[in-house]
Scaffold this motif. Structure first.
Motif, PDB file in Angstrom:
ATOM      1  N   LEU A   1       7.858  -6.500   2.298  1.00 23.78           N
ATOM      2  CA  LEU A   1       8.346  -6.107   1.052  1.00 23.78           C
ATOM      3  C   LEU A   1       9.752  -6.434   1.066  1.00 23.78           C
ATOM      4  N   ARG A   2      10.519  -6.332   2.086  1.00 22.73           N
ATOM      5  CA  ARG A   2      11.878  -6.189   2.686  1.00 22.73           C
ATOM      6  C   ARG A   2      12.621  -6.792   1.858  1.00 22.73           C
ATOM      7  N   LYS A   3      11.875  -8.407   1.847  1.00 26.45           N
ATOM      8  CA  LYS A   3      13.515  -8.912   1.168  1.00 26.45           C
ATOM      9  C   LYS A   3      13.038  -8.890   0.220  1.00 26.45           C
ATOM     10  N   GLU A   4      11.764  -9.178  -0.552  1.00 31.31           N
ATOM     11  CA  GLU A   4      11.940  -8.638  -1.790  1.00 31.31           C
ATOM     12  C   GLU A   4      12.775  -7.755  -2.787  1.00 31.31           C
ATOM     13  N   LEU A   5      12.625  -6.169  -2.087  1.00 27.42           N
ATOM     14  CA  LEU A   5      13.052  -5.307  -2.566  1.00 27.42           C
ATOM     15  C   LEU A   5      14.683  -4.460  -2.431  1.00 27.42           C
ATOM     16  N   GLN A   6      15.040  -5.968  -1.343  1.00 28.85           N
ATOM     17  CA  GLN A   6      16.178  -6.029  -1.056  1.00 28.85           C
ATOM     18  C   GLN A   6      17.016  -6.687  -2.677  1.00 28.85           C
TER      19      GLN A   6
ATOM     20  N   GLU B   1       0.749  -1.369  -0.020  1.00 33.49           N
ATOM     21  CA  GLU B   1      -0.270  -0.272   0.139  1.00 33.49           C
ATOM     22  C   GLU B   1       1.072   1.512  -0.143  1.00 33.49           C
ATOM     23  N   LYS B   2       2.173   0.978   0.783  1.00 32.30           N
ATOM     24  CA  LYS B   2       3.348   1.789   0.176  1.00 32.30           C
ATOM     25  C   LYS B   2       3.546   2.300  -1.314  1.00 32.30           C
ATOM     26  N   ASP B   3       2.438   1.755  -2.030  1.00 29.19           N
ATOM     27  CA  ASP B   3       3.386   1.702  -3.796  1.00 29.19           C
ATOM     28  C   ASP B   3       5.351   1.720  -3.578  1.00 29.19           C
ATOM     29  N   ILE B   4       5.940   0.484  -2.877  1.00 33.10           N
ATOM     30  CA  ILE B   4       7.216   0.867  -2.981  1.00 33.10           C
ATOM     31  C   ILE B   4       7.734   0.488  -4.438  1.00 33.10           C
ATOM     32  N   LYS B   5       6.993  -0.544  -5.399  1.00 30.22           N
ATOM     33  CA  LYS B   5       7.377  -0.638  -6.649  1.00 30.22           C
ATOM     34  C   LYS B   5       7.424   0.629  -6.701  1.00 30.22           C
ATOM     35  N   THR B   6       7.113   1.763  -6.881  1.00 28.07           N
ATOM     36  CA  THR B   6       7.001   3.033  -7.961  1.00 28.07           C
ATOM     37  C   THR B   6       8.424   3.486  -7.356  1.00 28.07           C
TER      38      THR B   6
ATOM     39  N   LYS C   1      22.770   9.298 -11.115  1.00 35.68           N
ATOM     40  CA  LYS C   1      22.815   7.869  -9.977  1.00 35.68           C
ATOM     41  C   LYS C   1      24.150   7.314  -9.853  1.00 35.68           C
ATOM     42  N   GLU C   2      25.015   7.864 -10.299  1.00 35.01           N
ATOM     43  CA  GLU C   2      26.318   7.646  -9.691  1.00 35.01           C
ATOM     44  C   GLU C   2      27.438   8.414  -8.133  1.00 35.01           C
ATOM     45  N   LYS C   3      26.082   9.349  -8.582  1.00 32.13           N
ATOM     46  CA  LYS C   3      26.188  10.564  -7.693  1.00 32.13           C
ATOM     47  C   LYS C   3      25.318  10.687  -6.219  1.00 32.13           C
ATOM     48  N   LEU C   4      24.687   9.746  -5.953  1.00 30.69           N
ATOM     49  CA  LEU C   4      23.729   9.627  -4.767  1.00 30.69           C
ATOM     50  C   LEU C   4      23.491   8.314  -4.352  1.00 30.69           C
ATOM     51  N   HIS C   5      22.966   8.050  -3.031  1.00 29.62           N
ATOM     52  CA  HIS C   5      22.716   6.813  -2.526  1.00 29.62           C
ATOM     53  C   HIS C   5      21.471   6.949  -1.425  1.00 29.62           C
ATOM     54  N   TRP C   6      21.078   6.275  -1.924  1.00 31.24           N
ATOM     55  CA  TRP C   6      19.510   6.112  -0.773  1.00 31.24           C
ATOM     56  C   TRP C   6      18.861   4.643   0.083  1.00 31.24           C
ATOM     57  N   LEU C   7      19.133   5.982   1.286  1.00 28.67           N
ATOM     58  CA  LEU C   7      18.236   5.116   2.982  1.00 28.67           C
ATOM     59  C   LEU C   7      16.820   4.868   2.334  1.00 28.67           C
ATOM     60  N   ILE C   8      16.410   3.443   2.815  1.00 32.57           N
ATOM     61  CA  ILE C   8      14.909   2.876   2.607  1.00 32.57           C
ATOM     62  C   ILE C   8      14.993   2.858   3.809  1.00 32.57           C
TER      63      ILE C   8
ATOM     64  N   GLN D   1      15.757  -6.800  -4.849  1.00 28.16           N
ATOM     65  CA  GLN D   1      15.822  -5.914  -6.813  1.00 28.16           C
ATOM     66  C   GLN D   1      16.390  -4.819  -6.545  1.00 28.16           C
ATOM     67  N   SER D   2      16.814  -4.693  -5.633  1.00 30.70           N
ATOM     68  CA  SER D   2      17.243  -3.204  -5.668  1.00 30.70           C
ATOM     69  C   SER D   2      18.445  -3.131  -5.862  1.00 30.70           C
ATOM     70  N   GLU D   3      18.683  -1.614  -6.394  1.00 33.22           N
ATOM     71  CA  GLU D   3      19.789  -1.367  -6.445  1.00 33.22           C
ATOM     72  C   GLU D   3      21.064  -1.042  -5.968  1.00 33.22           C
ATOM     73  N   SER D   4      22.600  -0.676  -6.335  1.00 38.62           N
ATOM     74  CA  SER D   4      23.778  -1.213  -5.931  1.00 38.62           C
ATOM     75  C   SER D   4      23.836   0.214  -4.265  1.00 38.62           C
ATOM     76  N   ASN D   5      22.866   1.166  -5.273  1.00 37.03           N
ATOM     77  CA  ASN D   5      23.770   2.057  -4.421  1.00 37.03           C
ATOM     78  C   ASN D   5      22.259   2.342  -2.817  1.00 37.03           C
ATOM     79  N   MET D   6      21.857   1.568  -2.707  1.00 31.02           N
ATOM     80  CA  MET D   6      20.191   1.584  -1.761  1.00 31.02           C
ATOM     81  C   MET D   6      20.812   0.501  -0.655  1.00 31.02           C
ATOM     82  N   THR D   7      20.614   1.304   0.842  1.00 31.37           N
ATOM     83  CA  THR D   7      21.045   0.775   2.023  1.00 31.37           C
ATOM     84  C   THR D   7      19.537   0.523   3.085  1.00 31.37           C
TER      85      THR D   7
END
Length: 380
Positions: free
Chosen positions: A241-246, A210-215, A228-235, A248-254
């Protein structure tokens, strides 16, 4: 005045309802207002108070973060009769809330309710749209005895009004601007989470459909390579959905899991943007916390979030689910430092006007009016 609150979630649970009710009971204590909370026992039993009556509970198998209570009606009745509340407030429409409705009728105690979660909108994300009519019938039945129904935003007010509810009052949310502010050390956050990149983008909330995390994930993947190479995401958060998202996640996501208190406040302050695609919020506490921290928000133009973000001034509102709009908004703000800084200042100025005390004083006044109407009593 003595107030009994029935809720299916309370501190130390990490969600908007639990945080709001904990803030409310803090206010009661500051003002020496007697209260009693009826809530499920939590996964953590570290927090104890004589003002809380804990009910046996188990994790709900479909959603382990939620607790399903098994109330003992005899114990609740005895506790209520001993406490003798002037009013009952039901904050959630499940097992514990049903107990509140039942005893308000049985003991002739004035009843009010609050609507915190847009469950009807949730149905879409679980392929349960066919339950929409049943949902609204149940909500009408559950709240029909409430002399007031408090909602957190004008958008939620309009939603319930359109669906035939009455006696609705807006009970907005505030923010602690002493905890959430722009002046924490950004470098300490970068070191702690190993995020040396130039820009820090953050999401805060449950990791659930319901948080539309897939978007959010699609937006992260769509950022142009040179940016993209200049930024990092903190989730920041946890959920089904955490395991599924991790995976599928980008390398710049923590993925940090849940953060609270100063740790969360420091992350907001260190972030360049909060990206919040959820279209199902009745308010959006994390949005207001981010603005208080001087961090602009890119959010979905839906629900309570659209009441908080002044698009183009404190952030940008995007059409729900539109990956391109979210991506373009991120690119626009990350490549325009002056505009981003202006939005951060404007967001902080807005948040400074959203204090809790007046909000709770207004709620307290509403409580007194309901009691007076039913009992003919006068409260100073």
């Amino acid at each position: 005045m003595k107030i009994a609150i029935f809720t299916d979630t309370y501190y130390p649970d990490i969600n908007g309802v639990a945080k709001t009710l904990k803030r409310l009971t803090n206010y009661f204590e500051e003002k020496s207002i007697a209260y009693k909370i009826f809530a499920p026992s939590s996964y953590s039993n570290e927090y104890h108070s004589p003002n809380i009556h804990l009910l046996k509970s188990r994790s709900f198998f479909l959603y382990p973060e939620c607790r399903l209570a098994f109330p003992n009606l005899f114990d609740i009745k005895s506790e209520l009769q001993t406490f003798s509340p002037d009013i009952i407030h039901v904050a959630t429409p499940f097992n514990v809330g049903l107990c509140g409705v039942y005893f308000a009728k049985k003991l002739n105690i004035p009843l009010v309710g609050s609507y915190h979660t847009n469950f009807n909108h949730y149905l879409h994300y679980y392929d349960l749209n066919f339950l929409s009519k049943i949902h609204w019938k149940y909500m009408h039945w559950f709240h029909r005895s409430c002399r007031k129904l408090f909602v957190p935003s004008t958008e939620t007010f309009r939603l319930l009004k359109q669906n035939g509810f009455s006696n609705i009052e807006v009970w907005p949310r505030g923010v602690d601007c002493q905890l959430y502010h722009p002046h924490y050390d950004k470098n300490s956050v970068q070191k702690l989470h190993s995020t040396p990149e130039k820009y820090l983008l953050t999401y805060v909330g449950r990791l659930a459909p319901e948080k539309d995390i897939k978007t959010l994930l699609a937006v992260a993947k769509s950022i142009p390579a040179e940016l993209k190479e200049k930024l990092h995401w903190l989730i920041v958060g946890d959920g089904p959905l955490r395991k599924e998202l991790q995976a599928q996640s980008e390398s710049n996501m923590t993925f940090t899991g849940y953060l609270v208190g100063k740790h969360l406040a420091k992350v907001y302050s260190a972030s360049d943007l909060l990206v919040f695609p959820s279209p199902t919020e009745t308010f959006g506490n994390v949005v207001l916390e981010s603005l208080a921290s001087g961090t602009p928000v890119i959010g979905a133009n839906s629900g309570g979030v659209k009441d908080i973000i002044n698009s183009g001034v404190t952030g940008i509102l995007c059409k729900p689910g539109q990956v391109r709009e979210f991506r373009d908004a991120i690119v626009q703000l990350l490549t325009n430092d002056e505009l981003r800084d202006q939005m951060g200042i404007a967001g902080r100025e807005y948040a400074l006007k959203q204090g809790w005390d007046q909000i709770f004083e207004d709620l307290n006044w509403q409580y007194k009016r309901v009691i007076e109407e039913q009992n003919g009593q006068k409260y100073a």
